[in-house]
Design a protein around this motif. Structure first.
Motif, PDB file in Angstrom:
ATOM      1  N   LEU A 145      -1.944  -6.911   4.640  1.00  0.00           N
ATOM      2  CA  LEU A 145      -1.591  -8.307   4.854  1.00  0.00           C
ATOM      3  C   LEU A 145      -2.799  -8.994   5.477  1.00  0.00           C
ATOM      4  CD1 LEU A 145       1.198  -6.725   4.815  1.00  0.00           C
ATOM      5  CD2 LEU A 145       2.099  -8.610   6.179  1.00  0.00           C
ATOM      6  N   SER A 146      -3.266 -10.060   4.861  1.00  0.00           N
ATOM      7  CA  SER A 146      -4.470 -10.725   5.359  1.00  0.00           C
ATOM      8  C   SER A 146      -4.380 -12.223   5.102  1.00  0.00           C
ATOM      9  CB  SER A 146      -5.709 -10.144   4.663  1.00  0.00           C
ATOM     10  OG  SER A 146      -6.888 -10.721   5.162  1.00  0.00           O
ATOM     11  N   PHE A 147      -4.404 -13.002   6.193  1.00  0.00           N
ATOM     12  CA  PHE A 147      -4.297 -14.455   6.093  1.00  0.00           C
ATOM     13  C   PHE A 147      -5.374 -15.110   6.962  1.00  0.00           C
ATOM     14  CE2 PHE A 147      -0.104 -12.911   4.980  1.00  0.00           C
ATOM     15  CZ  PHE A 147       0.206 -13.689   3.869  1.00  0.00           C
ATOM     16  N   PRO A 148      -5.725 -16.362   6.648  1.00  0.00           N
ATOM     17  CA  PRO A 148      -6.736 -17.063   7.463  1.00  0.00           C
ATOM     18  C   PRO A 148      -6.254 -17.198   8.913  1.00  0.00           C
ATOM     19  CG  PRO A 148      -6.257 -18.261   5.433  1.00  0.00           C
ATOM     20  CD  PRO A 148      -5.226 -17.194   5.544  1.00  0.00           C
ATOM     21  N   ARG A 149      -7.192 -17.120   9.901  1.00  0.00           N
ATOM     22  CA  ARG A 149      -8.547 -16.704   9.639  1.00  0.00           C
ATOM     23  C   ARG A 149      -8.601 -15.208   9.568  1.00  0.00           C
ATOM     24  NH1 ARG A 149     -12.413 -20.225  13.410  1.00  0.00           N
ATOM     25  NH2 ARG A 149     -13.956 -19.268  12.028  1.00  0.00           N
ATOM     26  N   TYR A 150      -9.217 -14.701   8.515  1.00  0.00           N
ATOM     27  CA  TYR A 150      -9.165 -13.288   8.171  1.00  0.00           C
ATOM     28  C   TYR A 150      -9.851 -12.427   9.238  1.00  0.00           C
ATOM     29  CZ  TYR A 150      -8.414 -15.755   3.771  1.00  0.00           C
ATOM     30  OH  TYR A 150      -7.962 -16.619   2.808  1.00  0.00           O
ATOM     31  N   THR A 151      -9.210 -11.310   9.590  1.00  0.00           N
ATOM     32  CA  THR A 151      -9.770 -10.397  10.574  1.00  0.00           C
ATOM     33  C   THR A 151     -10.841  -9.537   9.917  1.00  0.00           C
ATOM     34  OG1 THR A 151      -7.611 -10.325  11.675  1.00  0.00           O
ATOM     35  CG2 THR A 151      -9.203  -8.623  12.286  1.00  0.00           C
ATOM     36  N   ALA A 152     -12.066  -9.633  10.416  1.00  0.00           N
ATOM     37  CA  ALA A 152     -13.205  -8.980   9.772  1.00  0.00           C
ATOM     38  C   ALA A 152     -13.019  -7.466   9.672  1.00  0.00           C
ATOM     39  CB  ALA A 152     -14.483  -9.294  10.536  1.00  0.00           C
ATOM     40  N   GLN A 153     -12.491  -6.844  10.720  1.00  0.00           N
ATOM     41  CA  GLN A 153     -12.349  -5.391  10.720  1.00  0.00           C
ATOM     42  C   GLN A 153     -11.350  -4.928   9.658  1.00  0.00           C
ATOM     43  OE1 GLN A 153     -12.324  -7.339  13.331  1.00  0.00           O
ATOM     44  NE2 GLN A 153     -13.795  -6.583  14.835  1.00  0.00           N
ATOM     45  N   VAL A 154     -10.320  -5.726   9.419  1.00  0.00           N
ATOM     46  CA  VAL A 154      -9.351  -5.387   8.380  1.00  0.00           C
ATOM     47  C   VAL A 154     -10.001  -5.483   7.003  1.00  0.00           C
ATOM     48  CG1 VAL A 154      -7.174  -6.062   7.276  1.00  0.00           C
ATOM     49  CG2 VAL A 154      -7.373  -6.061   9.779  1.00  0.00           C
ATOM     50  N   VAL A 155     -10.778  -6.531   6.781  1.00  0.00           N
ATOM     51  CA  VAL A 155     -11.481  -6.684   5.502  1.00  0.00           C
ATOM     52  C   VAL A 155     -12.422  -5.511   5.278  1.00  0.00           C
ATOM     53  CG1 VAL A 155     -13.045  -8.136   4.148  1.00  0.00           C
ATOM     54  CG2 VAL A 155     -11.313  -9.204   5.621  1.00  0.00           C
ATOM     55  N   ASP A 156     -13.177  -5.135   6.307  1.00  0.00           N
ATOM     56  CA  ASP A 156     -14.099  -3.997   6.192  1.00  0.00           C
ATOM     57  C   ASP A 156     -13.340  -2.710   5.885  1.00  0.00           C
ATOM     58  OD1 ASP A 156     -16.214  -5.675   6.762  1.00  0.00           O
ATOM     59  OD2 ASP A 156     -16.337  -5.108   8.878  1.00  0.00           O
ATOM     60  N   GLY A 157     -12.203  -2.536   6.542  1.00  0.00           N
ATOM     61  CA  GLY A 157     -11.414  -1.328   6.324  1.00  0.00           C
ATOM     62  C   GLY A 157     -10.874  -1.249   4.913  1.00  0.00           C
ATOM     63  N   ILE A 158     -10.399  -2.379   4.391  1.00  0.00           N
ATOM     64  CA  ILE A 158      -9.864  -2.416   3.022  1.00  0.00           C
ATOM     65  C   ILE A 158     -10.973  -2.137   2.019  1.00  0.00           C
ATOM     66  CG2 ILE A 158      -8.788  -3.898   1.285  1.00  0.00           C
ATOM     67  CD1 ILE A 158      -6.972  -2.878   3.582  1.00  0.00           C
ATOM     68  N   ARG A 159     -12.156  -2.669   2.277  1.00  0.00           N
ATOM     69  CA  ARG A 159     -13.293  -2.403   1.395  1.00  0.00           C
ATOM     70  C   ARG A 159     -13.608  -0.899   1.367  1.00  0.00           C
ATOM     71  NH1 ARG A 159     -17.946  -4.525   4.121  1.00  0.00           N
ATOM     72  NH2 ARG A 159     -17.820  -2.494   5.136  1.00  0.00           N
ATOM     73  N   ASP A 160     -13.621  -0.261   2.540  1.00  0.00           N
ATOM     74  CA  ASP A 160     -13.908   1.165   2.609  1.00  0.00           C
ATOM     75  C   ASP A 160     -12.850   1.982   1.866  1.00  0.00           C
ATOM     76  OD1 ASP A 160     -16.100   0.517   4.147  1.00  0.00           O
ATOM     77  OD2 ASP A 160     -15.172   1.059   6.060  1.00  0.00           O
ATOM     78  N   LEU A 161     -11.581   1.594   2.017  1.00  0.00           N
ATOM     79  CA  LEU A 161     -10.508   2.305   1.334  1.00  0.00           C
ATOM     80  C   LEU A 161     -10.633   2.155  -0.183  1.00  0.00           C
ATOM     81  CD1 LEU A 161      -7.498   1.327   3.630  1.00  0.00           C
ATOM     82  CD2 LEU A 161      -8.530   3.587   3.435  1.00  0.00           C
ATOM     83  N   HIS A 162     -10.967   0.961  -0.618  1.00  0.00           N
ATOM     84  CA  HIS A 162     -11.161   0.711  -2.055  1.00  0.00           C
ATOM     85  C   HIS A 162     -12.278   1.588  -2.608  1.00  0.00           C
ATOM     86  CE1 HIS A 162     -11.727  -1.454  -5.818  1.00  0.00           C
ATOM     87  NE2 HIS A 162     -13.005  -1.607  -5.504  1.00  0.00           N
ATOM     88  N   GLU A 163     -13.368   1.664  -1.879  1.00  0.00           N
ATOM     89  CA  GLU A 163     -14.508   2.482  -2.323  1.00  0.00           C
ATOM     90  C   GLU A 163     -14.162   3.967  -2.339  1.00  0.00           C
ATOM     91  OE1 GLU A 163     -17.638   1.348   0.302  1.00  0.00           O
ATOM     92  OE2 GLU A 163     -18.020  -0.561  -0.716  1.00  0.00           O
ATOM     93  N   ALA A 164     -13.172   4.362  -1.530  1.00  0.00           N
ATOM     94  CA  ALA A 164     -12.732   5.757  -1.501  1.00  0.00           C
ATOM     95  C   ALA A 164     -11.665   6.052  -2.550  1.00  0.00           C
ATOM     96  CB  ALA A 164     -12.200   6.106  -0.109  1.00  0.00           C
ATOM     97  N   GLY A 165     -11.305   5.038  -3.340  1.00  0.00           N
ATOM     98  CA  GLY A 165     -10.333   5.243  -4.408  1.00  0.00           C
ATOM     99  C   GLY A 165      -8.891   5.183  -3.972  1.00  0.00           C
ATOM    100  N   ILE A 166      -8.606   4.561  -2.818  1.00  0.00           N
ATOM    101  CA  ILE A 166      -7.234   4.433  -2.324  1.00  0.00           C
ATOM    102  C   ILE A 166      -6.560   3.244  -2.997  1.00  0.00           C
ATOM    103  CG2 ILE A 166      -5.773   4.203  -0.291  1.00  0.00           C
ATOM    104  CD1 ILE A 166      -7.560   6.676  -0.204  1.00  0.00           C
ATOM    105  N   PRO A 167      -5.353   3.405  -3.560  1.00  0.00           N
ATOM    106  CA  PRO A 167      -4.635   2.260  -4.145  1.00  0.00           C
ATOM    107  C   PRO A 167      -4.307   1.227  -3.067  1.00  0.00           C
ATOM    108  CG  PRO A 167      -3.661   4.353  -4.831  1.00  0.00           C
ATOM    109  CD  PRO A 167      -4.614   4.670  -3.720  1.00  0.00           C
ATOM    110  N   ILE A 168      -4.537  -0.045  -3.380  1.00  0.00           N
ATOM    111  CA  ILE A 168      -4.321  -1.109  -2.400  1.00  0.00           C
ATOM    112  C   ILE A 168      -3.520  -2.246  -3.027  1.00  0.00           C
ATOM    113  CG2 ILE A 168      -5.427  -2.878  -0.963  1.00  0.00           C
ATOM    114  CD1 ILE A 168      -7.845  -0.942  -0.780  1.00  0.00           C
TER     115      ILE A 168
END
Length: 283
Positions: free
Chosen positions: A188-211
């Motif tokens: 769940l991500s809404f303005p103003r977006y939490t940077a650490q959550v965005v970074d975490g989701i990016r890392d999970l995506h790169e690891a092949g985790i379904p999001i």
């Protein structure tokens, strides 16, 4: 050209660009919110290309100058300050009755826009399948989104699903690292977006985790990393966004999941509530 249209166009033409232009495109898609605060030289330096490469990229999108390209992003950044503007300009003259009417109007409109969104309706069956297949479900968000993640996870556990909420804290990335490819992450991500959550989701995506992502629009910085996305209207005439649409979507997903699991969910709820009654949790 509106910002969303520009970002959509970049995504459409990205694969046909040269290697250098693809670098620019990737940076813009991921960091569009920073562009209003960067000169062309700073932007080129951040990407690792020349100023001329940035100009050529702007030309590809129909902008003669970088200044025109930047202006569109600056207008978006200005709109993000709407909460501050409303608060600072308000004279607080509204009556209690008018505030109730305004709240009802904003929340009703947010719920209607969210639940009638054709894309949301189309994506719901796929989300239910992803949830049913997942070994574990992790729901994450930052700040207010984290509170909604807790509510979401709590209801889904009632249905017998193995669900955990991971909210932003000091060991946030440590806890995200426990997620495996057989799991599902709902962010769940809404303005103003939490940077650490965005970074975490990016890392999970790169690891092949379904999001699966629940956010406001396609401009969300988490959007490029989502396998499935739901959009919730947060428009409000007051100081802060309306989260009624998001909460209604969460309720709808839980209701649909309960209907899909039927007797299994009912049996789990009965056993759980009996246990809670025995322990004196309920009056």
């Amino acid at each position: 050209m509106a910002l969303q249209e520009t970002l959509d166009k970049i995504q459409q033409i990205q694969d046909s660009l040269s290697a250098t232009q693809r670098q620019v495109a990737a940076y813009v898609l991921e960091n569009y919110h920073l562009i209003p605060f960067l000169s062309i030289t700073a932007l080129a330096r951040n990407i690792g290309v020349s100023n001329n490469s940035v100009i050529k990229f702007c030309n590809q999108l129909g902008y003669d100058k970088f200044a025109e390209f930047k202006k569109m992003f600056s207008e978006y950044a200005h709109s993000e300050l709407v909460m501050y503007n409303k608060l600072s300009d308000s004279e607080e003259t509204a009556s209690d009755n008018s505030l109730f009417a305004m709240g009802l109007g904003d929340d009703t409109a947010a719920i209607r826009a969210t639940l009638t969104d054709p894309s949301n309706q189309q994506n719901l069956p796929q989300l239910l399948e992803m949830m049913e297949r997942a070994k574990h479900i992790y729901i994450t968000g930052g700040r207010v989104s984290g509170m909604m993640a807790d509510i979401f996870a709590n209801i889904l556990r009632y249905l017998g699903l193995k669900v955990f909420s991971i909210n932003f804290a000091g060991d946030y990335l440590d806890r995200l690292s426990m997620v495996e490819p057989e799991d599902l992450v709902i962010a769940l991500s809404f303005p103003r977006y939490t940077a650490q959550v965005v970074d975490g989701i990016r890392d999970l995506h790169e690891a092949g985790i379904p999001i699966a992502l629940i956010t406001d629009t396609g401009l969300s910085p988490c959007h490029p990393y989502a396998d499935l996305a739901f959009h919730c209207s947060i428009a409000s005439g007051y100081y802060f966004p309306s989260y009624a649409g998001c909460l209604s979507l969460i309720s709808l997903i839980c209701r649909a999941m309960g209907a899909a699991r039927k007797k299994g969910a009912a049996q789990h709820i009965h056993q759980l509530e009996s246990h809670l009654l025995e322990r004196g949790v309920f009056l």
